[in-house]
Design a protein around this motif. Structure first.
Motif, PDB file in Angstrom:
ATOM      1  N   VAL A   3       6.795  -6.039   7.430  1.00  0.00           N
ATOM      2  CA  VAL A   3       6.327  -4.674   7.318  1.00  0.00           C
ATOM      3  C   VAL A   3       7.575  -3.772   8.092  1.00  0.00           C
ATOM      4  CG1 VAL A   3       4.918  -2.734   7.353  1.00  0.00           C
ATOM      5  CG2 VAL A   3       3.826  -5.005   6.856  1.00  0.00           C
ATOM      6  N   GLY A   4       8.047  -2.805   7.100  1.00  0.00           N
ATOM      7  CA  GLY A   4       9.257  -2.161   7.784  1.00  0.00           C
ATOM      8  C   GLY A   4      10.444  -2.612   8.082  1.00  0.00           C
ATOM      9  N   TYR A   5      11.549  -1.816   8.272  1.00  0.00           N
ATOM     10  CA  TYR A   5      12.870  -2.399   8.361  1.00  0.00           C
ATOM     11  C   TYR A   5      13.798  -1.717   9.357  1.00  0.00           C
ATOM     12  CZ  TYR A   5      14.441   2.090   6.205  1.00  0.00           C
ATOM     13  OH  TYR A   5      14.641   3.308   5.931  1.00  0.00           O
ATOM     14  N   LEU A   6      12.950  -0.683   9.989  1.00  0.00           N
ATOM     15  CA  LEU A   6      13.878   0.127  10.937  1.00  0.00           C
ATOM     16  C   LEU A   6      13.180   0.370  12.234  1.00  0.00           C
ATOM     17  CD1 LEU A   6      16.644   1.605  10.668  1.00  0.00           C
ATOM     18  CD2 LEU A   6      15.230   3.572  10.110  1.00  0.00           C
ATOM     19  N   THR A   7      13.923   0.149  13.250  1.00  0.00           N
ATOM     20  CA  THR A   7      13.368   0.348  14.599  1.00  0.00           C
ATOM     21  C   THR A   7      14.345   1.333  15.469  1.00  0.00           C
ATOM     22  OG1 THR A   7      12.912  -2.168  14.827  1.00  0.00           O
ATOM     23  CG2 THR A   7      13.105  -1.141  16.901  1.00  0.00           C
ATOM     24  N   ALA A   8      13.423   2.291  16.091  1.00  0.00           N
ATOM     25  CA  ALA A   8      14.039   3.316  16.839  1.00  0.00           C
ATOM     26  C   ALA A   8      14.566   2.972  18.235  1.00  0.00           C
ATOM     27  CB  ALA A   8      13.152   4.274  16.877  1.00  0.00           C
ATOM     28  N   LEU A   9      15.806   3.107  18.515  1.00  0.00           N
ATOM     29  CA  LEU A   9      16.306   2.620  19.893  1.00  0.00           C
ATOM     30  C   LEU A   9      16.387   3.867  20.858  1.00  0.00           C
ATOM     31  CD1 LEU A   9      19.605   0.566  19.067  1.00  0.00           C
ATOM     32  CD2 LEU A   9      17.350  -0.338  20.048  1.00  0.00           C
ATOM     33  N   ALA A  10      15.911   3.579  22.184  1.00  0.00           N
ATOM     34  CA  ALA A  10      16.184   4.678  22.921  1.00  0.00           C
ATOM     35  C   ALA A  10      17.425   4.526  23.531  1.00  0.00           C
ATOM     36  CB  ALA A  10      15.062   4.100  24.187  1.00  0.00           C
ATOM     37  N   TRP A  11      17.805   5.841  24.161  1.00  0.00           N
ATOM     38  CA  TRP A  11      19.397   6.018  24.749  1.00  0.00           C
ATOM     39  C   TRP A  11      19.284   5.456  25.999  1.00  0.00           C
ATOM     40  CZ3 TRP A  11      23.659   7.897  22.357  1.00  0.00           C
ATOM     41  CH2 TRP A  11      24.871   8.157  23.208  1.00  0.00           C
ATOM     42  N   PRO A  44       0.957  -1.278   0.109  1.00  0.00           N
ATOM     43  CA  PRO A  44      -0.155  -0.060  -0.182  1.00  0.00           C
ATOM     44  C   PRO A  44       0.778   1.243   0.171  1.00  0.00           C
ATOM     45  CG  PRO A  44       0.055  -0.964   2.259  1.00  0.00           C
ATOM     46  CD  PRO A  44       0.879  -1.993   1.466  1.00  0.00           C
ATOM     47  N   ALA A  45       0.240   2.213  -0.354  1.00  0.00           N
ATOM     48  CA  ALA A  45       1.045   3.624  -0.053  1.00  0.00           C
ATOM     49  C   ALA A  45       1.457   3.969   1.157  1.00  0.00           C
ATOM     50  CB  ALA A  45      -0.034   4.860  -0.785  1.00  0.00           C
ATOM     51  N   GLY A  46       2.445   4.620   1.415  1.00  0.00           N
ATOM     52  CA  GLY A  46       3.074   5.225   2.934  1.00  0.00           C
ATOM     53  C   GLY A  46       3.525   3.933   3.307  1.00  0.00           C
ATOM     54  N   SER A  47       4.071   2.927   2.890  1.00  0.00           N
ATOM     55  CA  SER A  47       4.692   1.736   3.561  1.00  0.00           C
ATOM     56  C   SER A  47       5.865   2.231   4.510  1.00  0.00           C
ATOM     57  CB  SER A  47       4.919   0.577   2.777  1.00  0.00           C
ATOM     58  OG  SER A  47       5.757  -0.492   3.232  1.00  0.00           O
ATOM     59  N   PRO A  48       6.008   1.732   5.421  1.00  0.00           N
ATOM     60  CA  PRO A  48       7.336   2.175   6.403  1.00  0.00           C
ATOM     61  C   PRO A  48       8.608   1.244   5.811  1.00  0.00           C
ATOM     62  CG  PRO A  48       6.079   0.786   7.567  1.00  0.00           C
ATOM     63  CD  PRO A  48       5.171   1.034   6.479  1.00  0.00           C
ATOM     64  N   GLY A  49       8.551   0.576   4.617  1.00  0.00           N
ATOM     65  CA  GLY A  49       9.607  -0.184   4.173  1.00  0.00           C
ATOM     66  C   GLY A  49       9.326  -1.720   4.216  1.00  0.00           C
ATOM     67  N   TRP A  50      10.246  -2.410   3.836  1.00  0.00           N
ATOM     68  CA  TRP A  50       9.931  -3.927   3.784  1.00  0.00           C
ATOM     69  C   TRP A  50      11.271  -4.554   4.008  1.00  0.00           C
ATOM     70  CZ3 TRP A  50       8.252  -6.464  -1.750  1.00  0.00           C
ATOM     71  CH2 TRP A  50       7.759  -7.643  -1.453  1.00  0.00           C
ATOM     72  N   THR A  76      11.406   4.905   0.973  1.00  0.00           N
ATOM     73  CA  THR A  76      11.461   5.421  -0.438  1.00  0.00           C
ATOM     74  C   THR A  76      11.390   4.249  -1.892  1.00  0.00           C
ATOM     75  OG1 THR A  76      13.677   5.916  -0.428  1.00  0.00           O
ATOM     76  CG2 THR A  76      12.327   7.573   0.430  1.00  0.00           C
ATOM     77  N   GLU A  77      11.732   3.242  -1.177  1.00  0.00           N
ATOM     78  CA  GLU A  77      11.899   2.107  -2.368  1.00  0.00           C
ATOM     79  C   GLU A  77      10.840   1.134  -2.322  1.00  0.00           C
ATOM     80  OE1 GLU A  77      17.094   1.679  -2.063  1.00  0.00           O
ATOM     81  OE2 GLU A  77      15.767   0.713  -0.591  1.00  0.00           O
ATOM     82  N   ALA A  78      10.184   1.166  -1.238  1.00  0.00           N
ATOM     83  CA  ALA A  78       8.973   0.160  -1.241  1.00  0.00           C
ATOM     84  C   ALA A  78       7.660   1.053  -2.091  1.00  0.00           C
ATOM     85  CB  ALA A  78       8.673  -0.140   0.389  1.00  0.00           C
ATOM     86  N   LEU A  79       7.968   1.130  -3.307  1.00  0.00           N
ATOM     87  CA  LEU A  79       6.932   1.718  -4.147  1.00  0.00           C
ATOM     88  C   LEU A  79       5.538   0.955  -3.761  1.00  0.00           C
ATOM     89  CD1 LEU A  79       8.959   2.797  -7.106  1.00  0.00           C
ATOM     90  CD2 LEU A  79       8.358   4.267  -5.083  1.00  0.00           C
ATOM     91  N   PRO A  80       4.249   1.835  -3.848  1.00  0.00           N
ATOM     92  CA  PRO A  80       3.160   0.920  -3.793  1.00  0.00           C
ATOM     93  C   PRO A  80       2.815   0.353  -4.970  1.00  0.00           C
ATOM     94  CG  PRO A  80       2.808   3.327  -3.886  1.00  0.00           C
ATOM     95  CD  PRO A  80       4.186   3.255  -3.768  1.00  0.00           C
ATOM     96  N   GLY A  81       2.231  -0.925  -5.016  1.00  0.00           N
ATOM     97  CA  GLY A  81       1.782  -1.526  -6.038  1.00  0.00           C
ATOM     98  C   GLY A  81       2.100  -2.945  -5.936  1.00  0.00           C
TER      99      GLY A  81
END
Length: 697
Positions: free
Chosen positions: A158-166, A82-88, A132-137
């Motif tokens: 779904v997604g590829y990046l996790t935010a770490l807390a300091w 879908p559009a707006g995917s956080p990555g793959w 930006t690479e996981a284009l919808p379609g």
């Protein structure tokens, strides 16, 4: 030929028929996955392998599946993004047999020659598409078995990046910890915003519970390959690393990559380094600690130093790891600019670096090592032993553990010199001396560190200007690799009285330093009267051994170090006349009490022989004398005595140096005395040549 027959459900790939007249061809399906190609032509039959193109299986973006493949076989999957995917994130693991490869393509089935992304087929591979690479379609995944056969497990997330807390660094194992529950293995990506750490060190720790995993860090942009990450740790087992404030900027966004084996269990934290607080430095071992090095690969400690502390003892109780020390912030091993002191296994920290009234009052210690290593740090105030100023009093200087032993003595007023000597019985102990403050090998007023079993010795003579001995409190530190044992003596040096003309054999052959003699007492000063000069000859000593003279006082030299000023070593002392050639010539020697010293700072003095004799000129005829000289050492004088007749018929005197084949010999003539320099004192001869005047040819 590259025709797709969708109605038949397969692909014909580059069959390369060539030129065929009236070709006949057909297809026949014989069961799932099997296709037979039939070709007919006049005298020609051509066949080629086909890539099966079964209908792809529709999947959601997050799924997992398993399968088995034969050589050349494909499994296809269709995913709608879908559009707006956080990555793959896609992971392909080989569970048995040969490694398969994963191909990815948008809008059409991938092939081995037409795809957007593909894995290398290493057995545990990750493909990542950023937001930006996981284009919808519609996207198609193809798992292909290049050779052999094998089984695989495919994971799609779904997604590829996790935010770490300091992590604030409040606990050894952290309080802001990410715990992985993913069974996929492969590459996991995180982002963290660097903060300003309290002690100047940012740690990243990967605690591996089962399996294997490594960790990598980079600033300024995402990258999928560990090769693009400038910092990393790939040990067996747990991993981690530390960065200092010169390597990152607070507020900067960093990326963390964890590469793990399938099924590995691990925990990840990143933030302030944890520091073990040792409290104020105690007189006993209560201010030390025993800890286990965590995954970041270094154990940090903090202490404060009471004003009464003479020196600070740091010892790893037999361990040989480096010890790093820094004031006001934690040290970083990889950058010399972020540590002040470094030594392996043990360290004696002395003033002026040790100063309780500077900075924030805290000193930090870092001990690096592999995760899981035990660090037994002995941190305490260094003790000293008081000894009398007495050359006859011997002290047993022994160290079985911490390799520094320090003594304190009071040097009385009006000493001709102070000599401290070691006679080792085991190991290689060395000496360092300092007034009012404890010395070590890097900060001292004088030291001796001759290698091997040679006895070390230091002699300080009375001060002339700023360097030399005065009355007061002095500290002596004996140091070296443990265990060592030696006998220490200190006090006035032995001075042997000799006549003006003498021969003496050294009785302190196994130590370095000084051996002293004195003339003018035995036989009196009158023995020196009437002599044209004095010559001291040294034989049997190591090359470079010095003969030194000083009038009415002991000569002396000593080496010292001042690492605080960046000085590797320097030399001080007081000497009137000196030679290192083994011969000291003193034409026109003045009668007085003279002290002779033989000095060797870097080797044993050896069984040398020192002799003193009159300096005389070899008789030579006024007319017709000739001498042949070979191999005369540089700086050495060779004297001749010529009696000029009182003859009015003598019109002149011809003196020549001829046939010179080496060096630059110079001839000097002096009336009534031995020449002592190569300069003229008279010019333009008249009718007289004053007594004592000389002419240099």
């Amino acid at each position: 030929m590259n025709t797709i027959r969708k109605d038949l459900g397969f692909r014909i790939s580059d069959l390369g028929f060539g030129r065929v007249r009236n070709p006949l061809f057909g297809f026949r399906r014989a069961g799932a996955g099997a296709v037979f190609l039939i070709l007919g032509a006049a005298g020609l039959l051509v066949s080629a392998p086909l890539e099966a193109a079964a209908s792809p299986e529709a999947k959601p973006q997050a799924f997992s599946t398993t399968g088995s493949l034969s050589a050349g076989e494909w499994h296809y999957f269709q995913v709608d993004i879908p559009a707006g995917s956080p990555g793959w994130r896609l992971v392909l693991n080989v569970t048995s047999g040969s490694a398969a490869r994963l191909y990815l393509r948008q809008g059409d089935l991938p092939t081995t020659s037409a795809y957007a992304r593909a894995t290398p087929g290493s057995g545990n591979d990750t493909l990542v598409l950023t937001e930006t690479e996981a284009l919808p379609g519609t996207w198609y995944l193809g798992v292909q078995q290049p050779a052999g056969s094998g089984s695989y497990a495919l994971y799609s997330e779904v997604g590829y990046l996790t935010a770490l807390a300091w992590d604030p660094g409040l606990a050894a194992d952290g309080t802001a910890v990410f715990t992985s529950t993913s069974p996929t293995g492969g590459d996991y990506f995180f982002t963290i915003t660097a903060q300003n750490p309290n002690v100047g060190i940012w740690r990243t720790a990967l605690h591996v519970l089962t399996g294997e995993a490594h960790v990598y860090l980079r600033p300024d942009g995402f990258a999928s390959s560990p090769a693009a990450y400038p910092y990393g740790s790939a040990r067996s087992g747990s991993d981690g690393l530390v960065l200092n404030t010169s390597q990152f900027t607070p507020g900067q966004v960093w990326y963390v990559l964890v590469r793990a084996t399938p099924g590995a269990q691990w925990k990840l934290l990143s933030g302030d380094a944890f520091v073990h607080d040792l409290g104020p430095l105690a007189a006993d071992g209560s201010s030390g600690a025993s800890v286990t090095i965590r995954p970041d690969g270094i154990a940090y400690f903090r202490t404060t130093v009471p004003a009464s502390t003479l020196a600070w003892r740091l010892w790893l109780q037999g361990g040989s790891s480096p010890i790093y020390v820094r004031r006001s912030a934690a040290p970083h091993p990889a950058s010399q600019g972020s540590w002040d002191l470094r030594q392996n296994g043990a360290m004696l920290v002395v003033p002026p670096y040790l100063n309780a009234g500077t900075f924030n009052g805290s000193y930090f210690v870092g001990v690096p090592g592999d995760p899981g290593t035990r660090v037994d740090l002995d941190s305490r105030q260094h003790s000293v032993v008081d000894i009398p100023f007495d050359a006859l009093h011997q002290v047993s200087a022994t160290a079985a553990d911490f390799p520094y032993v320090t003594y304190r003595t009071q040097v009385p007023v009006q000493q001709i010199a102070w000599q401290v000597s070691l006679t080792p019985s085991s190991g290689n102990p060395n000496l360092a001396i300092r007034r009012d403050l404890v010395p070590n090998e890097f900060r001292n007023d004088a030291f001796s560190d001759v290698p091997g079993t040679v006895g070390d010795s230091v002699t300080l003579v009375p001060a002339t200007g700023t360097a030399g001995i005065t009355d007061g409190t002095y500290y002596v530190t004996v140091y070296g690799a443990t265990p060592f044992a030696a006998s220490l003596t200190q006090g006035q040096p032995v001075v042997t009285d000799e006549p003006f003309r003498f021969t003496a054999l050294n009785d302190a052959s196994q130590r370095a330093g000084w051996r002293y003699y004195r003339v003018g007492i035995t036989g009196g000063i009158q023995d020196q009267l009437g002599s044209l000069g004095w010559q001291l000859l040294l034989t049997g000593a190591p090359p470079g051994t010095e003969i030194a003279l000083r009038r009415n006082a002991l000569p002396g030299r000593w080496r010292f170090r001042d690492s605080d000023a960046g000085l590797a070593w320097g030399e001080a002392g007081h000497v009137d006349h000196s030679s290192t050639s083994g011969l000291l010539q003193r034409p026109g020697h003045q009668a007085d009490i003279w002290y002779i010293g033989v000095y060797q700072p870097v080797a044993a003095l050896g069984e040398f022989t020192l002799s003193g004799a009159d300096l005389q000129g070899e008789p030579a005829a006024f007319d017709g004398a000739s001498f042949t000289v070979a191999s005369q050492p540089p700086g050495q004088w060779r004297y001749y005595r010529v009696d000029v007749p009182a003859d009015s018929q003598v019109l002149g005197w011809d003196l020549r140096l001829s046939g010179v084949t080496a060096g630059y010999p110079q001839m000097v003539v002096r009336r009534d005395a031995l020449p002592g320099s190569v300069y003229s004192t008279i010019y333009g001869f008249g009718t007289t040549w004053p007594s004592g005047s000389q002419w240099a040819g």
